[in-house]
Scaffold this active site. Structure first.
Site, PDB file in Angstrom:
ATOM      1  N   LYS A  38      11.755  30.899 -32.777  1.00 31.94           N
ATOM      2  CA  LYS A  38      13.155  31.283 -32.988  1.00 31.94           C
ATOM      3  C   LYS A  38      13.813  30.425 -34.057  1.00 31.94           C
ATOM      4  CE  LYS A  38      14.047  33.460 -28.559  1.00 31.94           C
ATOM      5  NZ  LYS A  38      14.294  34.758 -29.220  1.00 31.94           N
ATOM      6  N   GLY A  39      13.492  29.135 -34.052  1.00 29.95           N
ATOM      7  CA  GLY A  39      14.091  28.260 -35.044  1.00 29.95           C
ATOM      8  C   GLY A  39      13.676  28.614 -36.456  1.00 29.95           C
ATOM      9  N   GLY A 235      16.781  39.621 -33.082  1.00 30.49           N
ATOM     10  CA  GLY A 235      17.914  38.798 -32.668  1.00 30.49           C
ATOM     11  C   GLY A 235      18.018  37.521 -33.476  1.00 30.49           C
ATOM     12  N   ASP A 236      16.878  36.921 -33.808  1.00 29.17           N
ATOM     13  CA  ASP A 236      16.876  35.718 -34.636  1.00 29.17           C
ATOM     14  C   ASP A 236      17.392  36.032 -36.042  1.00 29.17           C
ATOM     15  OD1 ASP A 236      15.621  34.586 -32.431  1.00 29.17           O
ATOM     16  OD2 ASP A 236      13.611  34.821 -33.284  1.00 29.17           O
TER      17      ASP A 236
END
Length: 288
Positions: A38-39, A235-236
């Site tokens: 995600k990062g 979403g990311d």
């Protein structure tokens, strides 16, 4: 400037006819791998959204290529540590309709020291953004340090854990979470998400768009039409573009609109960080 305390994973993709049931052995139709977490996804999205972003994270000995890949995509990488533990990775199973399930190994993502985080944030300036997700350690330290330095703190509440958000209440300026996570947070706290003292909350609704809740009320935004083939990383992408827009001086309405456009293009692609659309693609597709 965006400082992203975030995970870096090696993603492995398996396309299957349907998501496997408990105890079921299922042959994959195809296999691939690439940069994820995600990062990392959010850093790439923010960079492709024309913001300057510096990633704060860690990888293991076999993950050096992920740092090179982030650099290729326009992300600053001096604050990514190389540790003697395995790089995080994710096994992602995707069915033909685009839905997925994921098995995550955290690895180096949860071995970050306060020294690594602090060294990065000492270079930040007031009104910069600190972006975080729940895939690394050090979140409370980072948020406290960022707040003391005058940064704006954005928290993307995934993977969801109510306690992680509660620990940061009073330090979050913008909370981004999906509809299921919002319901879980309200159940855990006994309060509506717009009553937690967070100035801005964006609740994503998938194909239905999103809601923006602030002290001025609630506003809904419709999603742009898209034919979803893979929802992984959408979403990311939304969050990275949202923060990039705000960092570039857009108001919330405009930043959300840009993020929805990016998300609509992303769900039509298979993959994660490597296929996140850039700003020119969005402008060409939707018009400037």
């Amino acid at each position: 400037m965006i400082w992203n305390l975030g995970s870096i994973n090696i993603d492995k993709f398996y396309e299957v006819p349907h998501l496997p049931a408990a105890g079921e052995t299922l042959a994959a139709v195809s296999y691939g791998f690439g940069l994820g977490g995600k990062g990392a996804n959010m850093s790439v999205a923010a960079a492709r959204g024309a913001a300057r972003v510096s990633h704060i994270g860690a990888v293991g000995p076999e993950g050096a290529w992920t740092i090179e890949r982030l650099l290729e995509y326009g992300v600053d990488t001096p604050h990514i540590a190389q540790l003697d533990v395995p790089t995080g990775h994710a096994n992602i199973v995707i069915e033909q309709g685009g839905e997925n399930n994921i098995v995550l190994f955290q690895g180096a993502n949860i071995e970050l020291s306060e020294a690594i985080i602090g060294a990065a944030l000492t270079e930040a300036s007031p009104r910069d953004f600190l972006l975080m997700q729940n895939e690394t350690n050090g979140q409370e330290y980072a948020a406290t340090t960022a707040q003391a330095l005058g940064l704006r703190v954005v928290y993307a509440a995934a993977p969801f854990e109510a306690a992680a958000i509660e620990q940061l209440l009073g330090r979050i300026d913008l909370l981004v979470l999906n509809e299921v996570e919002a319901t879980q947070l309200e159940t855990a706290t006994g309060q509506r998400v717009d009553a937690l003292g967070i100035p801005d909350v964006v609740v994503t609704l998938g194909a239905k768009g999103c809601r923006w809740l602030s002290n001025t009320g609630e506003k809904r935004f419709d999603a742009y039409p898209a034919e979803a083939v893979d929802t992984t990383g959408a979403g990311d992408t939304f969050t990275g573009y949202l923060v990039a827009g705000l960092d570039r001086g857009m108001n919330m309405d405009a930043a959300i609109d840009l993020a929805l456009k990016a998300g609509a293009l992303m769900v039509a692609r298979r993959g994660t960080a490597d296929v996140i659309p850039d700003l020119k693609e969005i402008q060409d597709h939707f018009g400037s």
